[in-house]
Scaffold this motif. Structure first.
Motif, PDB file in Angstrom:
ATOM      1  N   SER A   3      20.688   3.086 -44.558  1.00 54.90           N
ATOM      2  CA  SER A   3      19.485   3.914 -44.547  1.00 54.90           C
ATOM      3  C   SER A   3      18.875   4.059 -43.158  1.00 54.90           C
ATOM      4  N   GLY A   4      19.183   3.106 -42.266  1.00 55.84           N
ATOM      5  CA  GLY A   4      18.549   3.076 -40.958  1.00 55.84           C
ATOM      6  C   GLY A   4      17.326   2.182 -40.989  1.00 55.84           C
ATOM      7  N   PRO A   5      17.062   1.435 -39.922  1.00 50.92           N
ATOM      8  CA  PRO A   5      15.907   0.526 -39.901  1.00 50.92           C
ATOM      9  C   PRO A   5      14.583   1.222 -40.190  1.00 50.92           C
ATOM     10  N   GLU A   6      14.475   2.478 -39.765  1.00 48.20           N
ATOM     11  CA  GLU A   6      13.213   3.190 -39.930  1.00 48.20           C
ATOM     12  C   GLU A   6      12.881   3.481 -41.394  1.00 48.20           C
ATOM     13  N   MET A   7      13.872   3.373 -42.292  1.00 48.47           N
ATOM     14  CA  MET A   7      13.641   3.665 -43.701  1.00 48.47           C
ATOM     15  C   MET A   7      13.319   2.428 -44.528  1.00 48.47           C
ATOM     16  N   GLU A  41      21.898  -8.330 -34.939  1.00 47.92           N
ATOM     17  CA  GLU A  41      21.137  -8.618 -36.153  1.00 47.92           C
ATOM     18  C   GLU A  41      21.062  -7.449 -37.108  1.00 47.92           C
ATOM     19  N   LEU A  42      21.614  -6.276 -36.756  1.00 49.66           N
ATOM     20  CA  LEU A  42      21.466  -5.087 -37.585  1.00 49.66           C
ATOM     21  C   LEU A  42      21.848  -5.345 -39.035  1.00 49.66           C
ATOM     22  N   ALA A  43      20.927  -5.029 -39.933  1.00 45.98           N
ATOM     23  CA  ALA A  43      21.119  -5.112 -41.380  1.00 45.98           C
ATOM     24  C   ALA A  43      21.202  -6.535 -41.912  1.00 45.98           C
ATOM     25  N   SER A  44      20.893  -7.521 -41.090  1.00 42.01           N
ATOM     26  CA  SER A  44      20.858  -8.904 -41.569  1.00 42.01           C
ATOM     27  C   SER A  44      19.569  -9.150 -42.344  1.00 42.01           C
ATOM     28  N   THR A  45      19.529 -10.272 -43.046  1.00 42.05           N
ATOM     29  CA  THR A  45      18.301 -10.663 -43.746  1.00 42.05           C
ATOM     30  C   THR A  45      17.161 -10.851 -42.757  1.00 42.05           C
ATOM     31  N   ALA A  46      17.460 -11.478 -41.614  1.00 46.57           N
ATOM     32  CA  ALA A  46      16.432 -11.687 -40.597  1.00 46.57           C
ATOM     33  C   ALA A  46      15.882 -10.353 -40.100  1.00 46.57           C
ATOM     34  N   LYS A  83      16.952  -6.373 -52.867  1.00 45.24           N
ATOM     35  CA  LYS A  83      18.123  -7.068 -52.335  1.00 45.24           C
ATOM     36  C   LYS A  83      18.477  -6.453 -50.991  1.00 45.24           C
ATOM     37  N   VAL A  84      18.679  -7.301 -49.979  1.00 48.06           N
ATOM     38  CA  VAL A  84      19.118  -6.817 -48.676  1.00 48.06           C
ATOM     39  C   VAL A  84      20.591  -6.418 -48.762  1.00 48.06           C
TER      40      VAL A  84
END
Length: 343
Positions: free
Chosen positions: A67-71, A103-108, A40-41
Motif C-alpha cells: 500500500s505504501g507507508p503513506e497509506m 525496515e520497510l514493511a516491518s512491524t517496527a 495484521k502487519v
C-alpha cells in the motif's frame, strides 16, 4: 486526526506466539465489552481470519510495501472507525521487513507510522537471564521505537517465571503477562502458517473462547489497555473506499469466490467495488454448481485450492460455468490460488 487507543503485539521471531497473544487479547477484551479493531502487519490473510472471529469485527491488513507507508495511517483510521481499541499483530520478528537491510514493511516500521507502543512476545523456553539481554537489545535497537512491555510465552513453571522476572527487573520494562506451556491453546498449522479459520470455523471459535479465558487470567489487561491509551492522536484521515475512483458502467454484479478453498481477500477491494456501485455476490466453487445469476465480472482470489483439489475438480458443473463465462469475454480477475483454479 484520529484518537484510537492502539497497541502493537510483536515477536522476536516467527513462532513466538504473536497470534496466540493477539487473538487471545482480542477475545478477552471483547468479552469485557470493548469494541476491538483487529489488524495484521503484512500481506497475511490467515491470521486475520482468527482476528475476525476473536474480535467479532473484520480483521484487516497493514502492508507498507503493497500500500505504501503513506497509506498505513489512513487504512488504520478506516478500519478502526467506531472501535474502543485497536490491536495490531506484527509479522515475523519485530525488525524483519522487505529486505534484510531495511525496515520497510516491518512491524517496527508500521508501529512507528502509527506512533503505537509495542508489546514484545518472547518465547521463554529454555531461557533464564538471557531474556534480559534479548529484551535489552530489542528495546534499544531503534531509539524511535517504543517497546513498552513484554509477554513471556511458554514459561515452564512458577520457578521459571520468577527467574525471568528477576532477570528483567533492572530493565524497567513491565512484564504484562506470562503464558505457560499449554498444548490446549495451540492452533494447527501447515506450509503457509496456521490453518485458516474458514476451514475449521466452529473448532476455531471454541479455541478462541478458551484462549480468551486463558489470556484474561494470565495477562494484565488493565495494564495493556492503559498502554494503548498512552498512544496520542494519529495525524491521518480515514481512507475512503470511494477514493478508488472506479468507473463502472452502470449496475455491475461481481461474483467473488469464497469458502474453504478461497478465503484470501482484501476487504478494502470489496469495499471499493461496492462504493463504486457494484453488487458483490459470493459463491463457493466447491459446493455451488454455477456462478450467481446475472454475474458481470468474476473475481477468484487466493486460498488453498490445492488442499481442496478433489472437491473442486469433482464439481464439473461449476468448472463448466466458469469456463463458459471466461470464454464469453467478460472480465475475470484471478490471483494466487484463483489462477491455479483456472489452469
Amino acid at each position: 486526526m484520529v484518537a484510537i487507543p492502539r497497541i502493537v503485539i510483536a515477536g522476536t521471531h516467527s513462532g513466538t506466539g504473536k497470534t496466540t497473544v493477539a487473538s487471545g487479547l482480542m477475545a478477552a477484551l471483547r468479552t469485557q465489552g470493548f469494541r476491538v479493531a483487529p489488524f495484521k502487519v503484512g500481506p497475511d490473510f490467515i491470521d486475520p481470519s482468527y482476528h475476525t472471529l476473536a474480535a467479532g469485527r473484520q480483521g484487516r491488513n497493514l502492508d507498507a510495501f503493497l500500500s505504501g507507508p503513506e497509506m498505513i495511517g489512513p487504512l488504520f483510521a478506516h478500519g478502526a472507525h467506531g472501535a474502543d481499541i485497536a490491536i495490531v499483530e506484527g509479522v515475523m520478528g519485530l525488525f524483519d521487513g522487505k529486505s534484510g537491510g531495511g525496515e520497510l514493511a516491518s512491524t517496527a516500521h508500521v508501529a512507528k507510522l502509527l506512533d503505537a507502543p509495542v508489546v514484545l512476545v518472547v518465547d521463554a523456553r529454555a531461557m533464564a537471564r538471557s531474556v534480559a539481554a534479548m529484551l535489552h537489545g530489542y528495546s534499544t535497537f531503534d531509539p524511535q521505537l517504543k517497546v513498552s512491555g513484554v509477554v513471556l510465552n511458554r514459561v515452564g513453571s512458577s520457578v521459571h517465571e520468577k527467574m525471568l522476572r528477576d532477570a528483567l527487573r533492572p530493565l524497567n520494562i513491565p512484564v504484562l503477562g506470562v503464558l505457560r506451556r499449554d498444548d490446549a491453546i495451540q492452533t494447527p498449522d501447515r506450509h503457509l502458517g496456521l490453518v485458516p479459520a474458514a476451514e475449521r470455523r466452529e473448532e476455531a471459535r471454541r479455541s478462541l473462547d478458551a484462549l480468551g479465558t486463558v489470556v484474561s487470567s494470565s495477562l494484565n489487561l488493565d495494564g495493556i489497555v492503559n498502554l494503548a491509551l498512552s498512544a496520542g492522536p494519529l495525524e491521518a484521515e480515514p481512507w475512503n473506499p470511494e477514493s478508488a475512483a472506479l468507473d463502472l458502467p452502470g449496475s455491475v454484479r461481481v461474483a467473488v469466490a469464497t469458502g474453504t478453498s478461497f478465503s484470501f481477500l482484501y476487504r478494502e477491494n470489496l469495499e471499493s467495488l461496492e462504493a463504486a456501485g457494484a453488487e458483490v455476490a459470493f459463491f463457493d466453487p466447491t459446493t455451488d454448481e454455477r456462478l450467481p445469476a446475472g454475474t458481470d465480472a468474476l473475481y477468484l482470489g487466493g486460498g488453498f485450492p490445492e488442499t481442496y483439489a478433489e472437491a473442486l475438480s469433482a464439481n464439473v458443473a461449476m468448472r463448466e460455468s466458469v469456463r463458459v463465462f471466461a470464454e464469453s469475454g467478460r472480465p475475470v480477475v484471478a490471483e494466487c490460488g484463483g489462477l491455479l483454479y483456472l489452469v
